[in-house]
Every structure is written in C-alpha cells, then in structure tokens.
Design a protein around this motif. Structure first.
Motif, PDB file in Angstrom:
ATOM      1  N   GLY A   1       1.321  -1.157  -0.018  1.00  0.00           N
ATOM      2  CA  GLY A   1       0.358  -0.028  -0.082  1.00  0.00           C
ATOM      3  C   GLY A   1       1.053   1.194   0.005  1.00  0.00           C
ATOM      4  N   LYS A   2       1.900   1.453   0.907  1.00  0.00           N
ATOM      5  CA  LYS A   2       3.190   2.480   0.784  1.00  0.00           C
ATOM      6  C   LYS A   2       4.210   2.522  -0.359  1.00  0.00           C
ATOM      7  CE  LYS A   2       2.940   3.236   4.866  1.00  0.00           C
ATOM      8  NZ  LYS A   2       2.418   4.197   5.540  1.00  0.00           N
ATOM      9  N   ARG A   3       3.524   1.198  -1.243  1.00  0.00           N
ATOM     10  CA  ARG A   3       4.488   1.601  -2.766  1.00  0.00           C
ATOM     11  C   ARG A   3       3.345   2.370  -3.543  1.00  0.00           C
ATOM     12  NH1 ARG A   3       6.292  -3.525  -1.931  1.00  0.00           N
ATOM     13  NH2 ARG A   3       5.502  -4.476  -2.828  1.00  0.00           N
ATOM     14  N   PHE A   4       1.881   1.788  -3.794  1.00  0.00           N
ATOM     15  CA  PHE A   4       1.408   2.166  -4.396  1.00  0.00           C
ATOM     16  C   PHE A   4       0.490   3.679  -4.439  1.00  0.00           C
ATOM     17  CE2 PHE A   4      -3.648   2.898  -5.004  1.00  0.00           C
ATOM     18  CZ  PHE A   4      -3.846   2.383  -6.317  1.00  0.00           C
ATOM     19  N   ASN A   5       0.482   3.868  -2.885  1.00  0.00           N
ATOM     20  CA  ASN A   5       0.285   5.023  -2.488  1.00  0.00           C
ATOM     21  C   ASN A   5       1.785   6.596  -2.632  1.00  0.00           C
ATOM     22  OD1 ASN A   5      -2.407   5.131  -2.284  1.00  0.00           O
ATOM     23  ND2 ASN A   5      -1.678   4.794   0.694  1.00  0.00           N
ATOM     24  N   GLY A   6       2.886   5.772  -2.914  1.00  0.00           N
ATOM     25  CA  GLY A   6       3.990   6.635  -3.299  1.00  0.00           C
ATOM     26  C   GLY A   6       4.586   7.101  -1.534  1.00  0.00           C
ATOM     27  N   SER A   7       4.736   6.698  -0.479  1.00  0.00           N
ATOM     28  CA  SER A   7       4.854   7.407   0.701  1.00  0.00           C
ATOM     29  C   SER A   7       5.035   6.316   1.827  1.00  0.00           C
ATOM     30  CB  SER A   7       3.795   7.010   1.357  1.00  0.00           C
ATOM     31  OG  SER A   7       2.546   6.360   1.615  1.00  0.00           O
ATOM     32  N   TYR A   8       5.815   6.582   2.655  1.00  0.00           N
ATOM     33  CA  TYR A   8       6.984   6.091   3.667  1.00  0.00           C
ATOM     34  C   TYR A   8       6.422   6.021   4.681  1.00  0.00           C
ATOM     35  CZ  TYR A   8      10.421   7.042  -0.136  1.00  0.00           C
ATOM     36  OH  TYR A   8      10.994   6.843  -1.436  1.00  0.00           O
ATOM     37  N   GLY A   9       6.415   5.027   5.480  1.00  0.00           N
ATOM     38  CA  GLY A   9       6.720   4.955   7.078  1.00  0.00           C
ATOM     39  C   GLY A   9       6.835   3.530   7.533  1.00  0.00           C
ATOM     40  N   ASN A  10       6.186   3.098   9.074  1.00  0.00           N
ATOM     41  CA  ASN A  10       6.827   1.671   9.217  1.00  0.00           C
ATOM     42  C   ASN A  10       6.985   0.616   8.732  1.00  0.00           C
ATOM     43  OD1 ASN A  10       7.210   3.274  11.197  1.00  0.00           O
ATOM     44  ND2 ASN A  10       4.688   3.070  12.556  1.00  0.00           N
ATOM     45  N   ALA A  11       5.887   0.754   7.572  1.00  0.00           N
ATOM     46  CA  ALA A  11       6.052  -0.720   7.024  1.00  0.00           C
ATOM     47  C   ALA A  11       6.879  -0.828   5.871  1.00  0.00           C
ATOM     48  CB  ALA A  11       4.939  -0.581   6.331  1.00  0.00           C
ATOM     49  N   ARG A  12       7.332   1.004   5.444  1.00  0.00           N
ATOM     50  CA  ARG A  12       8.244   1.089   4.265  1.00  0.00           C
ATOM     51  C   ARG A  12       8.796   2.283   4.637  1.00  0.00           C
ATOM     52  NH1 ARG A  12       7.538   3.779  -1.785  1.00  0.00           N
ATOM     53  NH2 ARG A  12       9.047   3.193  -2.492  1.00  0.00           N
ATOM     54  N   PRO A  13      10.560   2.098   5.242  1.00  0.00           N
ATOM     55  CA  PRO A  13      11.002   2.598   6.122  1.00  0.00           C
ATOM     56  C   PRO A  13      11.729   3.512   4.337  1.00  0.00           C
ATOM     57  CG  PRO A  13      11.707   0.317   6.201  1.00  0.00           C
ATOM     58  CD  PRO A  13      10.458   0.787   6.034  1.00  0.00           C
ATOM     59  N   ARG A  14      12.069   4.420   4.620  1.00  0.00           N
ATOM     60  CA  ARG A  14      12.626   5.243   3.656  1.00  0.00           C
ATOM     61  C   ARG A  14      14.192   4.965   3.650  1.00  0.00           C
ATOM     62  NH1 ARG A  14      11.464  10.128   1.449  1.00  0.00           N
ATOM     63  NH2 ARG A  14       9.150  11.115   2.187  1.00  0.00           N
ATOM     64  N   ASN A  15      14.979   4.510   5.007  1.00  0.00           N
ATOM     65  CA  ASN A  15      16.198   4.015   5.548  1.00  0.00           C
ATOM     66  C   ASN A  15      16.570   2.662   5.251  1.00  0.00           C
ATOM     67  OD1 ASN A  15      19.329   3.433   6.106  1.00  0.00           O
ATOM     68  ND2 ASN A  15      19.205   4.896   7.610  1.00  0.00           N
ATOM     69  N   LYS A  16      16.877   2.014   4.731  1.00  0.00           N
ATOM     70  CA  LYS A  16      17.076   0.027   4.298  1.00  0.00           C
ATOM     71  C   LYS A  16      17.271  -0.201   5.946  1.00  0.00           C
ATOM     72  CE  LYS A  16      14.740   0.061   0.000  1.00  0.00           C
ATOM     73  NZ  LYS A  16      13.655  -0.939   0.287  1.00  0.00           N
ATOM     74  N   ASN A  17      18.578   0.565   6.229  1.00  0.00           N
ATOM     75  CA  ASN A  17      19.599   0.157   7.585  1.00  0.00           C
ATOM     76  C   ASN A  17      18.212  -0.275   8.838  1.00  0.00           C
ATOM     77  OD1 ASN A  17      22.008  -0.112   5.629  1.00  0.00           O
ATOM     78  ND2 ASN A  17      22.421   1.792   5.902  1.00  0.00           N
ATOM     79  N   LYS A  18      17.864   0.742   8.845  1.00  0.00           N
ATOM     80  CA  LYS A  18      16.105   0.999   9.870  1.00  0.00           C
ATOM     81  C   LYS A  18      15.870  -0.251   9.469  1.00  0.00           C
ATOM     82  CE  LYS A  18      16.018   5.614  10.994  1.00  0.00           C
ATOM     83  NZ  LYS A  18      15.458   7.120  10.893  1.00  0.00           N
ATOM     84  N   GLY A  19      15.455  -0.813   9.014  1.00  0.00           N
ATOM     85  CA  GLY A  19      15.004  -2.055   9.386  1.00  0.00           C
ATOM     86  C   GLY A  19      13.040  -2.109   9.421  1.00  0.00           C
ATOM     87  N   ARG A  20      12.474  -3.928   9.588  1.00  0.00           N
ATOM     88  CA  ARG A  20      11.062  -3.537   9.575  1.00  0.00           C
ATOM     89  C   ARG A  20      11.161  -4.001  11.232  1.00  0.00           C
ATOM     90  NH1 ARG A  20       9.127  -5.247   3.872  1.00  0.00           N
ATOM     91  NH2 ARG A  20       6.687  -5.093   5.135  1.00  0.00           N
TER      92      ARG A  20
END
Length: 68
Positions: A15-34
């Motif tokens: 859903g984040k990819r579809f909306n083009g947004s970021y958040g807990n499910a899709r963090p901007r920083n890949k090192n932070k993880g989920r």
C-alpha cells in the motif's frame, strides 16, 4: 468499504508503494529495518469434542424398506 490487505492498505508495504509514501511498513532508510523478524507459531492442538464419549452405537437397517 475498506481494503484490508493490498494496494489500498496504508499499513502494508504494498500500500505504501502504491501511494508513493513511506512509514513503518516501508522505511526510507533500509538500514533501520522493519522490526524484529516474526517467529512461526506452532498450530494449536485439536480440541476434543465434549459430546464424544467414545461409545459406538450399533445401527440396524431394515433392508425391506428399500426393495420395490
């Protein structure tokens, strides 16, 4: 009507990819993880039927009812 899991869901990575947004499910920083990885839960044991006492009932069928 709400979409529970998929492109319209704001809480999932899809859903984040579809909306083009970021958040807990899709963090901007890949090192932070989920978060910590989820562990598999073993299935629950089967429940015993409270009406089943293990007795067997003998049923007799009268064959004369089925003849023409």
């Amino acid at each position: 009507m709400s979409v529970t899991c998929g492109r319209g869901d704001k809480k999932t990575a899809k859903g984040k990819r579809f909306n083009g947004s970021y958040g807990n499910a899709r963090p901007r920083n890949k090192n932070k993880g989920r978060g910590p990885p989820r562990t598999a839960v073993p299935p629950l044991p089967l429940k015993k039927d409270k009406f089943d006492d293990g007795s067997i009932v003998k049923i007799e069928i009268d064959e004369s009812l089925f003849s023409n």
